[in-house]
Structures are given as C-alpha cells and as structure tokens.
Design a protein around this motif. Structure first.
Motif, short mmCIF file in Angstrom:
data_model
loop_
_atom_site.label_atom_id
_atom_site.label_comp_id
_atom_site.label_asym_id
_atom_site.label_seq_id
_atom_site.Cartn_x
_atom_site.Cartn_y
_atom_site.Cartn_z
N HIS A 1 61.17 -30.86 -6.36
CA HIS A 1 59.86 -30.42 -5.89
C HIS A 1 58.98 -31.61 -5.57
O HIS A 1 59.15 -32.70 -6.13
CB HIS A 1 59.18 -29.54 -6.95
N VAL A 2 58.00 -31.38 -4.70
CA VAL A 2 57.03 -32.41 -4.37
C VAL A 2 56.14 -32.67 -5.58
O VAL A 2 56.15 -31.92 -6.56
CB VAL A 2 56.17 -31.99 -3.16
N ASP A 3 55.33 -33.73 -5.51
CA ASP A 3 54.41 -34.06 -6.59
C ASP A 3 53.02 -33.48 -6.38
O ASP A 3 52.27 -33.30 -7.34
CB ASP A 3 54.30 -35.58 -6.74
N ARG A 4 52.68 -33.19 -5.12
CA ARG A 4 51.42 -32.53 -4.79
C ARG A 4 51.67 -31.53 -3.67
O ARG A 4 52.50 -31.78 -2.78
CB ARG A 4 50.35 -33.53 -4.32
N LEU A 5 50.93 -30.43 -3.69
CA LEU A 5 51.14 -29.40 -2.67
C LEU A 5 50.89 -29.90 -1.26
O LEU A 5 51.52 -29.41 -0.31
CB LEU A 5 50.25 -28.19 -2.95
#
Length: 269
Positions: free
Chosen positions: A239-243
């Motif tokens: 998953h990414v670290d920020r949307l």
C-alpha cells in the motif's frame, strides 16, 4: 485482501472468498522472512542469502518480493549474483518459504549460501500498490454509503475490481461512488501499516468491511492497514504511505451476477 500474522511465527495457507490468507504454525524453521512487512513495502532493492535452489526457482532467507495473495499478483524483477543473473517471473508461498521462479538465467543458478541482489520491478509494484489502496478506499465508501459488504476483489496491472453483496447500483450510484472515493483520496490521509492484536482488530473493523469470522482464531496478531480516521482493514498486501499517491480513481465498468455487484476501476495520474 490478505491477512498476515507476525513475522516471528510460521505460517501456512488457507482460503476464503476474498482470496488467500496466512495462518500461524508454531515452528518458523526454514521460513522466508517477509521483509516488506509490516511497513517496508516501498523497498524494491535488497540483498539476501540463498537457502535453496530448485530447477526453476530460488529460495532466499528474506525477500521484498510480494508473493501474491488477496487478489494482488506477485511481484516481478531480477536476482543477480557474482557470476549470474535471472529474471523473476513469479513468486509464490510454499509452506513458509517464498519460491522466486526464474527464467532467462545467465549462468548457473546460485548455490545455497550465495548472496544475491534482488530488484523488484518498481514501476509494476507501484502500479499494483496504488490500485490496492484504491480498492480499500472504494470498499469503505460503498460500505458507508450503501451498506454493501466487499466479498471479492482482484488486481491486474491494468485495472482492479471489487465485488459487493447487498447492493444494486444504477448509473447515478456509480457516479456517486467514484466522486466519494476521489473525495476521500483528496484528503491525503496517512496510510499506516502495522501488526495489531486480533481483539483490537475485531473491535476496530466494522461489520461488512472484512470477513473476520472466516479467519482462524489463531491468526493473532494481524497485519492491518489503517487510513487515517477513515478505514481500518486486515491486509498483507502493498500500500501507499499517503492517499494522495493513489491518483484519481475511475470506475470503468459495472456488472451484476447472482446478486453480486462488480465494479471495475482504474487509477490515473
């Protein structure tokens, strides 16, 4: 969605309607360390030691290659060593190990004890990572707006899809889902990946967000993905670290079969 226990525990494989999840066994001997867990899924180059070599695969003592599961395909990339290199065409879990299946081998495959450099295809990983986080946001939006539970999901490098029970979308609904999903992404919330006690996960995850009752009781702790104050869900994928890293979500298709709604989506930007 894939659920993982602590890296200090040995694991095996079981099945749910949401794909594979891993369950705990008491012995970790011979286990490949999944180094991308719980929150190092942005690493795409690393060194490791070969523990076993087969006719078409290499097992390492630790890896950052995602071995597939929960609808997310396995990583691709390369392994290189002092006198050779190979293309990693697949990675799969096998009784606690991860087999890196190889092709286009230059030289002999490395013997046990050899140090290799692994390089994950960063562009491919990034694409799948953005899609996976988008799927979490989409699933939560539909649960909150329509009360519909996610019962299936999958990704390819070109698109993702989510299946819902308890919904019967029309075109206006789909437009609303896309709008609400992008509004959530524009909040640019932090995406936190960590291990949590099962009891805390069960308390935090709302009904319909994950099929926790299908996960054996001995999966404890669980690796969870928390998106700010917006969502929490057990998951072992990348998953990414920020949307804000996701980009813009576009819903590109809709179908219905046997009471299950499927939405197909993509990410842009």
């Amino acid at each position: 969605m894939i659920v993982l226990p602590s890296r200090s525990q040995h694991v095996g494989i079981a099945e749910t309607t949401l794909g594979r999840f891993l369950f705990v066994r008491p012995d970790r001997s011979g286990m490949t360390d999944l180094r991308y867990l719980p929150d190092a899924d942005d690493v795409t180059e690393f060194e490791a030691t070969v523990t076993e070599t087969g006719d078409d695969y290499v097992i390492l003592d630790g890896t950052y290659f995602y071995p597939g599961g929960g609808g997310q395909p396995a990583d691709r990339g390369t392994l290189a060593w002092a006198d050779g290199e190979a293309t990693v065409v697949d990675a799969r879990k096998n009784h606690g190990d991860v087999r890196h299946y190889v092709d286009a081998v230059d030289g002999d495959l490395p013997a046990p004890g050899t140090t290799v450099t692994g390089r994950v295809d960063a562009e491919r990983r990034g694409r799948l990572t953005r899609l996976h986080t988008a799927q979490h946001v989409l699933s939560r939006v539909v649960l909150d707006a329509f009360g519909a539970a996610t019962v299936g999901n999958g990704l390819t490098t070109s698109e993702g899809w989510v299946e819902f029970e308890g919904a019967d979308f029309d075109a206006d609904d789909v437009a609303d889902i896309e709008r609400l999903t992008n509004a959530a992404i524009e909040r640019d919330l932090l995406v936190h990946k960590a291990e949590r006690p099962r009891s805390a996960v069960e308390d935090a995850v709302p009904d319909g967000r994950a099929q926790l009752d299908a996960i054996p009781d001995f999966v404890d702790p669980m690796r969870v993905v928390e998106i700010g104050d917006f969502d929490v869900c057990p998951c072992g994928g990348t998953h990414v670290d920020r949307l804000g890293e996701v980009g813009t979500v576009r819903i590109t298709g809709r179908s219905r079969e046997d009471g299950v709604e499927r939405l197909v989506f993509d990410v842009e930007g």
